[in-house]
Scaffold this motif. Structure first.
Motif, PDB file in Angstrom:
ATOM      1  N   SER A 176      32.949  34.181  31.215  1.00  0.00           N
ATOM      2  CA  SER A 176      32.421  34.799  32.391  1.00  0.00           C
ATOM      3  C   SER A 176      33.788  35.094  33.138  1.00  0.00           C
ATOM      4  O   SER A 176      34.778  35.044  32.840  1.00  0.00           O
ATOM      5  CB  SER A 176      31.853  33.600  33.054  1.00  0.00           C
ATOM      6  N   GLY A 177      33.391  35.754  34.169  1.00  0.00           N
ATOM      7  CA  GLY A 177      34.581  36.149  35.189  1.00  0.00           C
ATOM      8  C   GLY A 177      35.263  35.221  35.758  1.00  0.00           C
ATOM      9  O   GLY A 177      36.360  34.985  35.692  1.00  0.00           O
ATOM     10  N   MET A 178      34.678  33.961  35.951  1.00  0.00           N
ATOM     11  CA  MET A 178      35.047  32.709  36.771  1.00  0.00           C
ATOM     12  C   MET A 178      36.002  32.238  35.463  1.00  0.00           C
ATOM     13  O   MET A 178      37.061  31.279  35.966  1.00  0.00           O
ATOM     14  CB  MET A 178      33.959  31.700  36.946  1.00  0.00           C
TER      15      MET A 178
ATOM     16  N   ILE B 156      39.210  34.172  35.799  1.00  0.00           N
ATOM     17  CA  ILE B 156      39.851  33.976  36.732  1.00  0.00           C
ATOM     18  C   ILE B 156      40.602  32.573  36.633  1.00  0.00           C
ATOM     19  O   ILE B 156      41.868  32.486  37.076  1.00  0.00           O
ATOM     20  CB  ILE B 156      38.969  33.950  38.348  1.00  0.00           C
TER      21      ILE B 156
ATOM     22  N   TYR C 249      35.710  37.071  46.541  1.00  0.00           N
ATOM     23  CA  TYR C 249      34.385  36.395  46.093  1.00  0.00           C
ATOM     24  C   TYR C 249      34.312  35.144  46.127  1.00  0.00           C
ATOM     25  O   TYR C 249      35.108  34.231  45.920  1.00  0.00           O
ATOM     26  CB  TYR C 249      34.395  36.769  44.547  1.00  0.00           C
TER      27      TYR C 249
ATOM     28  N   GLU D  86      41.496  41.220  45.901  1.00  0.00           N
ATOM     29  CA  GLU D  86      40.192  41.577  45.664  1.00  0.00           C
ATOM     30  C   GLU D  86      40.137  43.050  46.390  1.00  0.00           C
ATOM     31  O   GLU D  86      40.304  43.059  47.367  1.00  0.00           O
ATOM     32  CB  GLU D  86      38.999  40.689  45.769  1.00  0.00           C
TER      33      GLU D  86
ATOM     34  N   ASN E 168      33.902  41.824  47.730  1.00  0.00           N
ATOM     35  CA  ASN E 168      32.555  41.311  47.646  1.00  0.00           C
ATOM     36  C   ASN E 168      32.199  40.645  48.875  1.00  0.00           C
ATOM     37  O   ASN E 168      32.971  39.455  49.085  1.00  0.00           O
ATOM     38  CB  ASN E 168      32.213  40.438  46.243  1.00  0.00           C
TER      39      ASN E 168
ATOM     40  N   ASP F 210      41.536  41.461  41.495  1.00  0.00           N
ATOM     41  CA  ASP F 210      40.022  41.392  40.873  1.00  0.00           C
ATOM     42  C   ASP F 210      39.502  42.924  41.375  1.00  0.00           C
ATOM     43  O   ASP F 210      39.351  43.216  42.443  1.00  0.00           O
ATOM     44  CB  ASP F 210      39.317  40.236  41.501  1.00  0.00           C
TER      45      ASP F 210
ATOM     46  N   THR G  97      36.648  44.169  39.964  1.00  0.00           N
ATOM     47  CA  THR G  97      35.161  44.281  39.468  1.00  0.00           C
ATOM     48  C   THR G  97      34.255  45.381  40.075  1.00  0.00           C
ATOM     49  O   THR G  97      33.759  45.844  39.398  1.00  0.00           O
ATOM     50  CB  THR G  97      34.625  42.855  39.768  1.00  0.00           C
ATOM     51  N   PHE G  98      34.482  45.366  41.289  1.00  0.00           N
ATOM     52  CA  PHE G  98      33.558  46.483  42.153  1.00  0.00           C
ATOM     53  C   PHE G  98      34.047  47.830  41.736  1.00  0.00           C
ATOM     54  O   PHE G  98      33.170  48.582  41.913  1.00  0.00           O
ATOM     55  CB  PHE G  98      33.778  46.005  43.516  1.00  0.00           C
TER      56      PHE G  98
ATOM     57  N   SER H 139      34.853  40.706  36.427  1.00  0.00           N
ATOM     58  CA  SER H 139      33.573  40.053  35.820  1.00  0.00           C
ATOM     59  C   SER H 139      32.842  41.201  35.099  1.00  0.00           C
ATOM     60  O   SER H 139      32.561  42.342  35.651  1.00  0.00           O
ATOM     61  CB  SER H 139      32.719  39.681  36.994  1.00  0.00           C
TER      62      SER H 139
ATOM     63  N   SER I  19      30.359  41.053  33.736  1.00  0.00           N
ATOM     64  CA  SER I  19      29.031  40.852  33.967  1.00  0.00           C
ATOM     65  C   SER I  19      28.503  41.961  34.651  1.00  0.00           C
ATOM     66  O   SER I  19      27.074  42.380  34.876  1.00  0.00           O
ATOM     67  CB  SER I  19      28.482  39.492  34.624  1.00  0.00           C
ATOM     68  N   LYS I  20      29.138  42.535  35.496  1.00  0.00           N
ATOM     69  CA  LYS I  20      28.673  43.687  36.585  1.00  0.00           C
ATOM     70  C   LYS I  20      28.856  45.323  35.990  1.00  0.00           C
ATOM     71  O   LYS I  20      28.135  45.459  35.022  1.00  0.00           O
ATOM     72  CB  LYS I  20      29.905  43.543  37.839  1.00  0.00           C
TER      73      LYS I  20
ATOM     74  N   ILE J  71      26.766  37.464  30.489  1.00  0.00           N
ATOM     75  CA  ILE J  71      27.830  37.216  31.267  1.00  0.00           C
ATOM     76  C   ILE J  71      29.235  37.050  30.544  1.00  0.00           C
ATOM     77  O   ILE J  71      29.450  37.093  29.639  1.00  0.00           O
ATOM     78  CB  ILE J  71      27.586  35.936  31.662  1.00  0.00           C
ATOM     79  N   GLY J  72      30.376  37.762  31.525  1.00  0.00           N
ATOM     80  CA  GLY J  72      31.605  37.775  30.808  1.00  0.00           C
ATOM     81  C   GLY J  72      32.775  38.229  31.639  1.00  0.00           C
ATOM     82  O   GLY J  72      32.283  38.628  32.773  1.00  0.00           O
TER      83      GLY J  72
HETATM   84  N1  PLP Z   1      34.839  38.509  40.801  1.00  0.00           N
HETATM   85  C1  PLP Z   1      34.019  39.194  41.565  1.00  0.00           C
HETATM   86  C2  PLP Z   1      34.297  40.387  42.494  1.00  0.00           C
HETATM   87  C3  PLP Z   1      32.298  38.970  41.458  1.00  0.00           C
HETATM   88  O1  PLP Z   1      31.579  39.633  42.365  1.00  0.00           O
HETATM   89  C4  PLP Z   1      32.045  37.776  40.570  1.00  0.00           C
HETATM   90  C5  PLP Z   1      30.445  37.580  40.479  1.00  0.00           C
HETATM   91  O2  PLP Z   1      29.730  37.935  41.249  1.00  0.00           O
HETATM   92  C6  PLP Z   1      33.099  37.154  40.008  1.00  0.00           C
HETATM   93  C7  PLP Z   1      34.428  37.751  39.926  1.00  0.00           C
HETATM   94  C8  PLP Z   1      32.538  36.123  38.983  1.00  0.00           C
HETATM   95  O3  PLP Z   1      31.929  36.585  37.782  1.00  0.00           O
HETATM   96  P1  PLP Z   1      31.146  35.872  36.549  1.00  0.00           P
HETATM   97  O4  PLP Z   1      29.845  35.650  37.469  1.00  0.00           O
HETATM   98  O5  PLP Z   1      30.814  36.671  35.445  1.00  0.00           O
HETATM   99  O6  PLP Z   1      31.775  34.545  36.300  1.00  0.00           O
END
Ligand code: PLP
Length: 391
Positions: free
Chosen positions: A82-84, A87, A108, A150, A154, A179, A181-182, A201, A203-204, A213-214
């Motif tokens: 997962s993203g977490m 992290i 986030y 980030e 988010n 981060d 992700t966005f 993440s 997952s997005k 989820i990853g």
């Molecule tokens: N980083 C950002 C910017 C996120 O929006 C999210 C989840 O919404 C995460 C990390 C965590 O990712 P995950 O839900 O895949 O663990």
């Protein structure tokens, strides 16, 4: 010459399978025959291409890591469950007792919660506002080991000048982590601007189909040192089947992002423009499909707006092909108190919109008709969301 992002999204990491398969197969296995009876072969990190146990490495996972490393312009990528997981593994492997991490306050909610755990391990955390990030050298005292960023954030899409921050942190020997992700590697590649590690993440947007989820970490070989063994110890590796879905999703990343960027821009123009537009133009190749705005009138009005949507679906998460709306106070930033949220610009009337790749005229029509519907008598008994296309 470095290949373009569309080419890398489709081709990087592919067609290297010993079976000569054009697509990367799913190696749905977790253990392998010992390659030799020499015990040194399976002590420590096995040489690349020697597989022993899927928590250490797996051919499907390794192929998709190569694709992501190529897209972000890093030597190595590692995939996580997962993203977490990505992290927390970076934080717990790169920091030690006595270190300080400076973290943007606007990250986030899950990252805020994880950073909040670090003092238990003797690691100090200092949250910096956007203004403090702009005068980073004043905060870079000797104990600072890492700067956590980030951008865009988010849910409020705030940006930081990460090339400048990376240069300032490097001068003081601090590691920078972004981060991203966005943005995805289609819209920005922080490693090329001096940032040490990029996390995602998956997952997005990277996967884009809201079905796995990853997470991922990408960087130069020297900086990635220790993160792979950290992943092995903490155990948060991505599963081969999820990885297969991710590589399938990533092959269309570039064309999906073109559409997200175009749709996001058009919807943003329809609503209002962004206060940091100039910085975004400097740092990003596209602005992505994320928007955040407040509904006049507070929580009840925000709920009425969401209830009135018919095409845009109400759900947490983002970055998929379908347009989704959520309330950060209920989801991504539920960890914040009302006052903490308000300090970051997140209120109970804040709506986060992940603009999908449907026809933009249909998305705009849905938003307009939800705003129009709010002028009518409130219907307190309607369900929170009824999808027009859901039967
Ligand atoms: N980083 C950002 C910017 C996120 O929006 C999210 C989840 O919404 C995460 C990390 C965590 O990712 P995950 O839900 O895949 O663990």
């Amino acid at each position: 010459m470095r290949k373009g992002k569309s080419t890398l999204a489709v081709r990087a990491g592919e067609m290297k399978d010993p079976t000569r398969s054009v697509t990367t197969p799913i190696y749905q296995t977790f253990t392998y025959l010992y390659p030799t009876d020499d015990p040194r072969t399976w002590q420590g990190e096995a040489p690349s291409g020697i597989y022993l146990y899927t928590r250490h490495e797996n051919p499907t996972v390794a192929a998709v890591e190569d694709k992501l490393a190529a897209l972000e312009g890093g030597d190595r990528a590692l995939l996580f469950s997962s993203g977490m997981a990505a992290i927390s593994t970076v934080l717990l492997t790169k920091l030690r007792e006595g270190d300080t991490v400076l973290a943007m306050a606007d990250v986030y909610g899950g990252s805020i919660a994880m950073l909040g755990q670090l003092p238990r391990y003797g690691i100090k955390v200092r949250a910096l506002s956007l203004e403090q990030m702009a005068s980073l050298p004043e905060h870079l005292d000797d104990g600072v080991r890492m700067v956590w960023m980030e951008s865009p954030t988010n849910p409020t899409l705030k940006l930081v000048d990460f090339p400048l921050i990376a240069a300032q942190a490097r001068e003081r020997g601090a590691l920078t982590v972004m981060d991203s992700t966005f943005a995805t590697p289609c819209n920005q590649r922080p490693l090329g601007h001096g940032v040490d590690l990029v996390v995602h993440s998956c997952s997005k947007y990277l996967n884009g189909h809201s079905d796995l989820i990853g997470g991922a970490v990408i960087g130069a070989r020297s900086v990635m040192e220790g993160i792979k063994s950290g992943r092995r110890r903490m155990g948060g590796v991505m599963d081969p089947h999820a990885t297969f879905l991710l590589q399938r999703g990533m092959k269309t990343l570039s064309i999906r992002m073109e559409r997200h960027n175009a749709n996001g821009l058009e919807v943003a123009r329809h609503l209002e423009s962004h206060p940091q537009h100039e910085l975004a133009t400097k740092l990003m190749d596209g602005y992505g499909g994320m928007l955040a705005f407040d509904i006049n009138g507070g929580l009840d009005e925000a709920k009425r707006f969401l209830r009135s949507l018919r095409l845009v679906a109400l759900a947490p998460s983002l970055g998929g092909v379908e347009s989704l709306a959520s309330m950060p106070i209920m989801t991504s930033h539920a960890v914040l108190t009302e006052t903490e949220g308000a300090a970051l610009g997140i209120t109970e009337a804040t709506v986060r919109l992940s603009v999908g790749i449907e026809g933009v005229e249909d998305i705009i029509a849905d938003l307009d008709s939800a705003l129009d519907a709010m002028k009518e008598k409130p219907d307190a008994h309607s369900p929170f969301f009824r999808g027009e296309l859901a039967s």
